[in-house]
Enzyme design. Structure first.
Site, PDB file in Angstrom:
ATOM      1  N   HIS A 200       4.933   5.638   2.326  1.00  0.00           N
ATOM      2  CA  HIS A 200       5.043   6.875   3.117  1.00  0.00           C
ATOM      3  C   HIS A 200       5.854   6.607   4.391  1.00  0.00           C
ATOM      4  O   HIS A 200       6.649   7.437   4.821  1.00  0.00           O
ATOM      5  CB  HIS A 200       3.659   7.386   3.525  1.00  0.00           C
TER       6      HIS A 200
ATOM      7  N   CYS B 138      -7.129  -3.136   3.928  1.00  0.00           N
ATOM      8  CA  CYS B 138      -6.872  -1.696   3.758  1.00  0.00           C
ATOM      9  C   CYS B 138      -7.476  -1.141   2.482  1.00  0.00           C
ATOM     10  O   CYS B 138      -8.549  -0.555   2.509  1.00  0.00           O
ATOM     11  CB  CYS B 138      -5.379  -1.353   3.824  1.00  0.00           C
TER      12      CYS B 138
ATOM     13  N   CYS C 144       0.846  -1.193   0.000  1.00  0.00           N
ATOM     14  CA  CYS C 144       0.000   0.000   0.000  1.00  0.00           C
ATOM     15  C   CYS C 144       0.879   1.240   0.000  1.00  0.00           C
ATOM     16  O   CYS C 144       1.992   1.233   0.511  1.00  0.00           O
ATOM     17  CB  CYS C 144      -0.886  -0.028   1.251  1.00  0.00           C
TER      18      CYS C 144
ATOM     19  N   SER D 205       0.704   3.733   1.813  1.00  0.00           N
ATOM     20  CA  SER D 205       1.038   4.171   3.181  1.00  0.00           C
ATOM     21  C   SER D 205       2.306   3.493   3.698  1.00  0.00           C
ATOM     22  O   SER D 205       3.046   4.082   4.488  1.00  0.00           O
ATOM     23  CB  SER D 205      -0.114   3.890   4.140  1.00  0.00           C
TER      24      SER D 205
ATOM     25  N   HIS E 233       0.458  -3.659   6.436  1.00  0.00           N
ATOM     26  CA  HIS E 233      -0.740  -3.539   7.276  1.00  0.00           C
ATOM     27  C   HIS E 233      -1.985  -4.087   6.582  1.00  0.00           C
ATOM     28  O   HIS E 233      -3.073  -3.993   7.124  1.00  0.00           O
ATOM     29  CB  HIS E 233      -0.963  -2.069   7.655  1.00  0.00           C
TER      30      HIS E 233
HETATM   31  N1  APR Z   1      -4.422  14.537 -10.589  1.00  0.00           N
HETATM   32  C1  APR Z   1      -5.056  13.340 -10.745  1.00  0.00           C
HETATM   33  N2  APR Z   1      -4.481  12.165 -10.467  1.00  0.00           N
HETATM   34  C2  APR Z   1      -3.211  12.168 -10.010  1.00  0.00           C
HETATM   35  C3  APR Z   1      -2.495  13.371  -9.820  1.00  0.00           C
HETATM   36  C4  APR Z   1      -3.145  14.599 -10.151  1.00  0.00           C
HETATM   37  N3  APR Z   1      -2.548  15.776 -10.006  1.00  0.00           N
HETATM   38  N4  APR Z   1      -1.258  13.055  -9.375  1.00  0.00           N
HETATM   39  C5  APR Z   1      -1.209  11.706  -9.279  1.00  0.00           C
HETATM   40  N5  APR Z   1      -2.390  11.161  -9.657  1.00  0.00           N
HETATM   41  C6  APR Z   1      -2.767   9.760  -9.719  1.00  0.00           C
HETATM   42  C7  APR Z   1      -1.648   8.801 -10.069  1.00  0.00           C
HETATM   43  O1  APR Z   1      -1.397   8.754 -11.473  1.00  0.00           O
HETATM   44  C8  APR Z   1      -2.194   7.475  -9.546  1.00  0.00           C
HETATM   45  O2  APR Z   1      -2.942   6.773 -10.527  1.00  0.00           O
HETATM   46  O3  APR Z   1      -3.209   9.324  -8.453  1.00  0.00           O
HETATM   47  C9  APR Z   1      -3.122   7.900  -8.409  1.00  0.00           C
HETATM   48  C10 APR Z   1      -2.637   7.491  -7.016  1.00  0.00           C
HETATM   49  O4  APR Z   1      -2.626   6.118  -6.965  1.00  0.00           O
HETATM   50  P1  APR Z   1      -1.576   5.274  -6.109  1.00  0.00           P
HETATM   51  O5  APR Z   1      -0.274   5.948  -6.076  1.00  0.00           O
HETATM   52  O6  APR Z   1      -1.681   3.870  -6.582  1.00  0.00           O
HETATM   53  O7  APR Z   1      -2.140   5.418  -4.600  1.00  0.00           O
HETATM   54  P2  APR Z   1      -3.290   4.649  -3.810  1.00  0.00           P
HETATM   55  O8  APR Z   1      -2.765   3.397  -3.216  1.00  0.00           O
HETATM   56  O9  APR Z   1      -4.527   4.553  -4.649  1.00  0.00           O
HETATM   57  O10 APR Z   1      -3.521   5.683  -2.621  1.00  0.00           O
HETATM   58  C11 APR Z   1      -3.934   7.005  -2.857  1.00  0.00           C
HETATM   59  O11 APR Z   1      -4.655   7.255  -0.602  1.00  0.00           O
HETATM   60  O12 APR Z   1      -4.344   5.819   1.165  1.00  0.00           O
HETATM   61  C12 APR Z   1      -3.902   6.958   0.541  1.00  0.00           C
HETATM   62  O13 APR Z   1      -1.596   7.025   1.118  1.00  0.00           O
HETATM   63  C13 APR Z   1      -2.492   6.816   0.071  1.00  0.00           C
HETATM   64  O14 APR Z   1      -2.317   9.127  -0.320  1.00  0.00           O
HETATM   65  C14 APR Z   1      -2.458   7.887  -0.961  1.00  0.00           C
HETATM   66  C15 APR Z   1      -3.834   7.818  -1.608  1.00  0.00           C
HETATM   67 ZN    ZN Z   2      -3.050   0.954   3.417  1.00  0.00          ZN
END
Ligand code: APR
Ligand code: ZN
Ligand code: ZN
Length: 375
Positions: free
Chosen positions: A51, A175, A46, A48, A68
């Site tokens: 992070h 999660c 994930c 997180s 987690h």
């Molecule tokens: N506008 C739109 N989409 C964006 C932008 C933006 N400016 N910047 C990044 N993205 C997209 C990425 O291309 C990606 O597809 O956001 C998506 C984020 O997906 P992941 O990195 O796979 O993250 P995810 O596991 O879905 O979690 C998203 O939720 O739980 C929290 O910590 C986690 O902050 C994170 C968020």
């Molecule tokens: Zn998580």
């Protein structure tokens, strides 16, 4: 039989901030009173966890065992464990449910404060850890620590699930899936026929789409700067997708124009201030609700004209999709077994625990949605 004995096993340890995962032999102590020792079978990667590696979460001490989002089988119990027995299939709960604290007793919240009252982070209730490696104490992560063959958690931070549940993609209920799905159903309370916009189409945003679809939303607008995510978003229920890079104007304005005044529900699933503001600005001025799901960098602040809320907008957030964890996770597992939703749609990769660094490379490159580590 390992009950009552220290277990030597394999785990992925992060020795210091920004270091890669190191596969080590660790010792896992016997569970103390009210604790459960679990053999982890599958655990998802994930954002997180990433992070945490980068030191962007406040509740992290190194060296640590992260992870987690998992499913496993109970190996043994400490004293006074009431509702779980060896052999049970379980999901660890990073948001526990003690059932006793003021939030657990209040139907409006799913945040258990029992875990937060500990004097120190990364340790069990008695102030010590159950992991050691090379003679050093290794810290726990958010009541779980699942990048290991065995872990120890408190009874309030684990729930029994159906004995026939898969010991594979069921981990996503721990999660990512539940966080997104619940944000739509519990936090926003998406209503039939409504219009929704989802910013960020990673595992979390896609699970939000699954929730919006089940809730009967009429329009589901996916927003992502990576158009590779659009196919899967549409497969899961997005009716249209927008790449902000395709326009000269702010994406919020594009959405306002395309929806005749804004969406009923906007979800931020990226974790950036700019997308939080874009979500808020794309919500309807009179009744739009914006839900922050993404985790922002520590100490970031958001600035907006308060008048934006005065006309009737709502801005809110949730952790773990608002689900009271111990109560809801078994039901979510049963719903998954009944094919109410398909967790497999979120899984793009599977790797053995040894290849955990490859799994994080996939996360960084944007090539994966969810990678499941088979322990
Ligand atoms: N506008 C739109 N989409 C964006 C932008 C933006 N400016 N910047 C990044 N993205 C997209 C990425 O291309 C990606 O597809 O956001 C998506 C984020 O997906 P992941 O990195 O796979 O993250 P995810 O596991 O879905 O979690 C998203 O939720 O739980 C929290 O910590 C986690 O902050 C994170 C968020
Ligand atoms: Zn998580
Ligand atoms: Zn509680």
């Amino acid at each position: 039989d390992t009950a009552g004995k220290v277990i030597k096993c394999k785990a992925a340890v992060i020795w210091e901030k920004s270091a890669p995962f190191s596969i080590e032999e660790i010792e896992v102590a016997t569970p103390k009173a009210h604790e459960v020792r679990i053999k982890i079978i599958a655990t998802g990667i994930c954002r997180s966890d990433d992070h945490a590696v980068e030191g962007k979460l406040s509740n992290v001490k190194f060296p640590i065992i992260l992870g987690h989002e998992a499913v496993g089988i109970v190996e043994s119990n400490g004293e006074n464990v009431k509702h779980i027995k060896p052999g049970d299939r379980v999901i660890p709960l990073f948001v526990p449910q003690c059932g006793q604290c003021m939030c657990c007793k209040d139907s409006r919240s799913n945040i258990c404060i029992a875990a937060k009252l500990k004097k120190s982070v990364g340790v069990m209730s008695d102030g010590t850890t159950r992991f050691t490696c090379r003679g050093k104490q290794i810290y726990h992560f958010v009541n779980t620590s699942t990048f290991t063959e065995y872990t120890v958690v408190e009874e309030m931070a684990v729930t029994k699930i159906d004995s026939g549940a898969s010991l594979d993609n069921t981990c996503l209920i721990g999660c990512g899936f539940s966080t997104g799905y619940g944000s739509a159903l519990n936090t926003a309370k998406v209503h039939p026929g409504s219009t929704c916009a989802i910013f960020g189409l990673g595992g979390i945003g896609l699970a939000v789409i699954m929730g919006c679809k089940i809730a009967g939303a009429g329009r589901i607008i996916g927003v992502d700067v990576n158009p590779d995510k659009f196919n899967i978003a549409k497969e899961l229920g997005a009716t249209e997708c927008i790449n902000p890079k395709d326009y000269d104007k702010p994406v919020a304005q594009v959405i306002l124009e395309q929806t005749g005044g804004g969406v009923d529900y906007a979800f931020e699933c990226v974790g950036h201030i700019e997308t939080m503001l874009a979500a808020l600005n794309s919500s309807h001025f009179a009744y739009g609700t914006t839900v922050i799901v993404g985790v922002s960098a520590p100490e970031s602040t958001i600035t907006f004209d308060p008048m934006i809320l005065l006309s009737g907008r709502t801005l809110k957030g949730s952790v773990f999709g608002g689900w009271k964890s111990k109560d809801s996770v078994p039901q979510l597992v049963s719903d998954s077994m009944a094919k109410k939703f398909d967790l497999e749609k979120l899984v793009t990769h599977r790797l053995p625990l040894d290849k955990i660094n490859e799994g994080f490379d996939l996360l960084h490159s944007g090539k994966s949605i969810r990678t499941i580590l088979l322990v």
